[in-house]
Scaffold this motif. Sequence first.
Motif, mmCIF file in Angstrom:
data_model
loop_
_atom_site.group_PDB
_atom_site.id
_atom_site.type_symbol
_atom_site.label_atom_id
_atom_site.label_comp_id
_atom_site.label_asym_id
_atom_site.label_seq_id
_atom_site.Cartn_x
_atom_site.Cartn_y
_atom_site.Cartn_z
ATOM 1 N N GLY A 153 0.782 -1.225 0.000
ATOM 2 C CA GLY A 153 0.000 0.000 0.000
ATOM 3 C C GLY A 153 0.815 1.277 0.000
ATOM 4 O O GLY A 153 0.347 2.308 0.488
ATOM 5 N N LEU A 154 2.016 1.222 -0.564
ATOM 6 C CA LEU A 154 2.907 2.384 -0.573
ATOM 7 C C LEU A 154 3.168 2.901 -1.980
ATOM 8 O O LEU A 154 4.131 3.621 -2.229
ATOM 9 N N ALA A 173 10.529 17.207 -1.387
ATOM 10 C CA ALA A 173 10.025 16.845 -0.058
ATOM 11 C C ALA A 173 9.225 17.991 0.557
ATOM 12 O O ALA A 173 8.216 17.759 1.241
ATOM 13 N N ALA A 174 9.639 19.219 0.322
ATOM 14 C CA ALA A 174 8.908 20.377 0.835
ATOM 15 C C ALA A 174 7.521 20.465 0.205
ATOM 16 O O ALA A 174 6.532 20.765 0.885
ATOM 17 N N ALA A 175 7.456 20.207 -1.092
ATOM 18 C CA ALA A 175 6.177 20.270 -1.807
ATOM 19 C C ALA A 175 5.240 19.133 -1.414
ATOM 20 O O ALA A 175 4.029 19.218 -1.647
ATOM 21 N N ASN A 176 5.804 18.096 -0.789
ATOM 22 C CA ASN A 176 5.001 16.925 -0.430
ATOM 23 C C ASN A 176 4.906 16.715 1.079
ATOM 24 O O ASN A 176 4.746 15.597 1.554
ATOM 25 N N LYS A 177 5.015 17.842 1.823
ATOM 26 C CA LYS A 177 4.762 17.835 3.265
ATOM 27 C C LYS A 177 5.659 16.853 4.025
ATOM 28 O O LYS A 177 5.205 16.108 4.885
ATOM 29 N N GLY A 178 6.953 16.859 3.668
ATOM 30 C CA GLY A 178 7.892 15.990 4.377
ATOM 31 C C GLY A 178 7.887 14.560 3.897
ATOM 32 O O GLY A 178 8.317 13.663 4.629
ATOM 33 N N HIS A 179 7.424 14.339 2.688
ATOM 34 C CA HIS A 179 7.502 13.037 2.032
ATOM 35 C C HIS A 179 8.069 13.245 0.638
ATOM 36 O O HIS A 179 8.161 14.379 0.149
ATOM 37 N N MET A 180 8.436 12.163 -0.028
ATOM 38 C CA MET A 180 9.075 12.286 -1.331
ATOM 39 C C MET A 180 8.091 12.409 -2.486
ATOM 40 O O MET A 180 8.448 12.836 -3.574
ATOM 41 N N ALA A 181 6.848 12.034 -2.257
ATOM 42 C CA ALA A 181 5.843 12.117 -3.327
ATOM 43 C C ALA A 181 4.447 12.017 -2.739
ATOM 44 O O ALA A 181 4.253 11.462 -1.647
ATOM 45 N N LEU A 182 3.477 12.569 -3.457
ATOM 46 C CA LEU A 182 2.044 12.419 -3.165
ATOM 47 C C LEU A 182 1.603 13.021 -1.834
ATOM 48 O O LEU A 182 0.456 12.858 -1.426
ATOM 49 N N GLY A 183 2.482 13.708 -1.125
ATOM 50 C CA GLY A 183 2.105 14.306 0.149
ATOM 51 C C GLY A 183 1.828 13.284 1.234
ATOM 52 O O GLY A 183 1.176 13.592 2.235
ATOM 53 N N LYS A 184 2.349 12.070 1.052
ATOM 54 C CA LYS A 184 2.140 11.017 2.053
ATOM 55 C C LYS A 184 3.249 9.979 1.923
ATOM 56 O O LYS A 184 4.064 10.031 0.994
ATOM 57 N N MET A 185 3.256 9.041 2.825
ATOM 58 C CA MET A 185 4.293 8.023 2.808
ATOM 59 C C MET A 185 4.150 7.101 1.599
ATOM 60 O O MET A 185 3.072 6.586 1.317
ATOM 61 N N THR A 186 5.258 6.917 0.878
ATOM 62 C CA THR A 186 5.317 5.992 -0.247
ATOM 63 C C THR A 186 6.623 5.209 -0.157
ATOM 64 O O THR A 186 7.468 5.486 0.702
ATOM 65 N N TRP A 187 6.800 4.300 -1.081
ATOM 66 C CA TRP A 187 8.025 3.498 -1.048
ATOM 67 C C TRP A 187 9.268 4.343 -1.341
ATOM 68 O O TRP A 187 10.378 3.946 -0.973
ATOM 69 N N ASP A 244 9.951 7.101 0.173
ATOM 70 C CA ASP A 244 10.436 7.462 1.508
ATOM 71 C C ASP A 244 11.290 6.336 2.083
ATOM 72 O O ASP A 244 12.317 6.575 2.728
ATOM 73 N N PHE A 245 10.860 5.106 1.862
ATOM 74 C CA PHE A 245 11.609 3.952 2.349
ATOM 75 C C PHE A 245 12.952 3.839 1.625
ATOM 76 O O PHE A 245 13.960 3.462 2.229
ATOM 77 N N LEU A 246 12.954 4.171 0.341
ATOM 78 C CA LEU A 246 14.209 4.139 -0.421
ATOM 79 C C LEU A 246 15.205 5.119 0.172
ATOM 80 O O LEU A 246 16.366 4.766 0.429
ATOM 81 N N LEU A 247 14.761 6.348 0.411
ATOM 82 C CA LEU A 247 15.657 7.357 0.979
ATOM 83 C C LEU A 247 16.111 6.967 2.380
ATOM 84 O O LEU A 247 17.311 7.036 2.693
ATOM 85 N N ALA A 248 15.181 6.550 3.217
ATOM 86 C CA ALA A 248 15.521 6.196 4.602
ATOM 87 C C ALA A 248 16.487 5.023 4.665
ATOM 88 O O ALA A 248 17.400 4.996 5.492
ATOM 89 N N GLY A 249 16.297 4.061 3.781
ATOM 90 C CA GLY A 249 17.171 2.897 3.771
ATOM 91 C C GLY A 249 18.554 3.188 3.218
ATOM 92 O O GLY A 249 19.541 2.577 3.635
ATOM 93 N N LYS A 259 14.821 15.339 6.033
ATOM 94 C CA LYS A 259 14.957 14.739 7.365
ATOM 95 C C LYS A 259 13.596 14.223 7.842
ATOM 96 O O LYS A 259 13.500 13.135 8.438
ATOM 97 N N ALA A 260 12.541 14.972 7.542
ATOM 98 C CA ALA A 260 11.195 14.545 7.923
ATOM 99 C C ALA A 260 10.795 13.274 7.185
ATOM 100 O O ALA A 260 10.153 12.382 7.764
#
Length: 207
Positions: A80-81, A141-155, A157-162, A183-184
């Motif tokens: 669901g990401l 990330a700024a345009a997506n409220k601290g996420h990499m896309a879609l303004g919400k958590m997606t895979w 974000d997991f790619l960057l965090a990992g 960072k967010a």
Amino acid sequence: MAESKPKYVLSYFNIKALAEPIRFLLAYGNIDFEDRRISREDWPKIKATMPNAQMPVLQIGSKTTFQHLAICRYLGKQFGLAGSNDWEAFEIDMAADTISDLRTKSAIVFYEPNESIKETKYVQLLSEVIPTILKNLEEMAAANKGHMALGKMTWADFLLAGLIEYLNLLCRQDLIANCPNLKAAVNSVTSLPAIKAWNAKAPKPDM
């Protein structure tokens, strides 16, 4: 009779790097997977058995999957990401490919065997390449409220965090120190209970 779940086996070195986003996604999806860590000594013996003679490789039941981005994209859909339509999927891919671009360009310099050439390449990497890509990623990330896309958590974000620890190593700096939105995005993943639990039990990496 209920269909049995496929066994997941992830093969990679005892480092985070390209496999860590996959490990994060599997942990998030509550998949009980075998984390097969190949030693540098054993790698030459099994290299020819791996697709493209590379890792990570994720075995899903009888299926052998490879290419870390493709694996992350697939797992993102399973958990669901991913996007709900082609355009949303495209936005996630743009973010993921930009992160991957930073990794590729930095790795070319980091693994340059000639030290004098390496240091010359690092000058351009640190002064031109990294600032340009990092600015783009922070704006995304700024345009997506601290996420990499879609303004919400997606895979993505997991790619960057990992990858972030590996990227920091390659780039010789804390890339997100002055990037609050990136960072967010990282924190949104690493603060998840499933990821905290994974980090608490994961083997200490070689680097």
